[in-house]
Scaffold this motif. Structure first.
Motif: not given
Length: 323
Positions: A213-227, A229-234
């Motif tokens: 979950k830390d990856l999504y939290e870090a991405a959200a803090l960097d301003g990454a949106g849901i799409w 996050q899906i494209r870069r992480i999921t």
């Protein structure tokens, strides 16, 4: 303790250790032995017999003793691949139909399963219930699921026409033939996707549990949106799982016999003439077992070639991405 006694103790201890190591080394093979025997009896032996049959002129006249059928060499293969003759032309059309059906079914199953698994990662009330409901099509016996759809696709009394034409008023008052003509392809595709996408959902959902979950939290803090996050992480995180998932869906769908057989019976419409049901008709309806066996061998070689090429390309791509 004398030196002789000490020597005997050391030899006994060494012999016990060697025996223990041998037992530990042999244990996995002993556990696999029943599965290997069943694989040999159920798959390998019939496959070898089918290959032998493909080189014989085996018809209904030699069913009692198929080994007495005359040797035909590669005549059955020549007949199957000769597109200028009815047998080869029909097989080619069935092959193209199966390729299109498999491409659409696998793509839709993967997309629906992945999208549902991603959105079901969020915690909300009733999530567990929805997860269980989504797995019902996969848990149902195949025959029960397909025969239910066969009743639903009936022209006069089926639920599909009742909802589309009578309730929604779409397509006019004339009911649609779903199990005949060109619409049979879309009926078959609907059943295949309905049965297959929960498997993709289950596999992807299990793979998503391993993403921190830390990856999504870090991405959200960097301003990454849901799409993003899906494209870069999921999607990169479940790449290895998707590699196996798509291959399994492809093999299952391309070889699917139960769905068209239960939905249409022994004679499928031309638009839904998958290669599995086509080989069945060539073997058990027209009684040309030699030709049907040759078609099966050609199908096996095609699937082996596609599987090897797919694994080579995907494995090479993942190695280059890791490097």
């Amino acid at each position: 303790m004398t030196s002789a006694t000490a020597g005997r103790v050391r030899r006994t201890t060494a012999r016990v250790r060697r025996t223990g190591r041998l037992r530990r080394a042999a244990l996995p093979y002993l556990l696999l032995l029943p599965a290997l025997l069943f694989e040999l009896l159920i798959h390998l032996v019939p496959m070898v017999m089918g290959i032998v049959m493909s080189f014989r002129k085996l018809t209904q006249f030699f069913i009692r003793d198929w080994s007495s059928a005359p040797w035909s060499g590669f005549d059955n293969y020549s007949l199957a691949v000769d597109i200028d003759k009815p047998v080869g032309e029909a097989l080619l059309n069935s092959f193209f139909t199966t390729c299109l059906f498999t491409l659409l079914s696998v793509a839709l199953c993967w997309f629906l399963g992945t999208a549902t698994a991603v959105f079901m990662q969020e915690t909300f009330r009733g999530r567990g219930l929805l997860r269980g409901l989504f797995l019902i099509p996969y848990a149902l016996p195949g025959y029960a699921a397909v025969i239910t759809w066969a009743f639903m696709f009936q022209r006069d009394n089926g639920l599909v026409n009742h909802v589309i034409h009578d309730q929604l008023g779409l397509g006019g008052a004339q009911h649609t033939f779903w199990l005949l003509g060109d619409n049979s392809f879309w009926a078959l595709l609907t059943v295949s996707v309905w049965k297959g996408w929960p498997f993709a959902f289950l596999i992807v959902m299990a793979a998503l549990q391993n993403i921190p979950k830390d990856l999504y939290e870090a991405a959200a803090l960097d301003g990454a949106g849901i799409w993003q996050q899906i494209r870069r992480i999921t999607l990169p995180s479940v790449g290895a799982v998707n590699q196996v998932l798509i291959l399994v869906l492809f093999l299952w769908t391309f070889n699917d016999f139960n769905t068209p057989f239960v939905l249409f019976g022994k004679s499928a419409p031309v638009a839904a003439d998958l290669i599995s049901i086509h080989i069945y008709q060539s073997s058990f309806v027209t009684w040309n077992f030699g030709t049907g066996s040759a078609m099966s061998v050609l199908l096996l070689l095609f699937l082996l070639l596609v599987t090897a090429a797919y694994l080579f390309v995907t494995t090479r791509g993942r190695r280059e991405a890791d490097a």
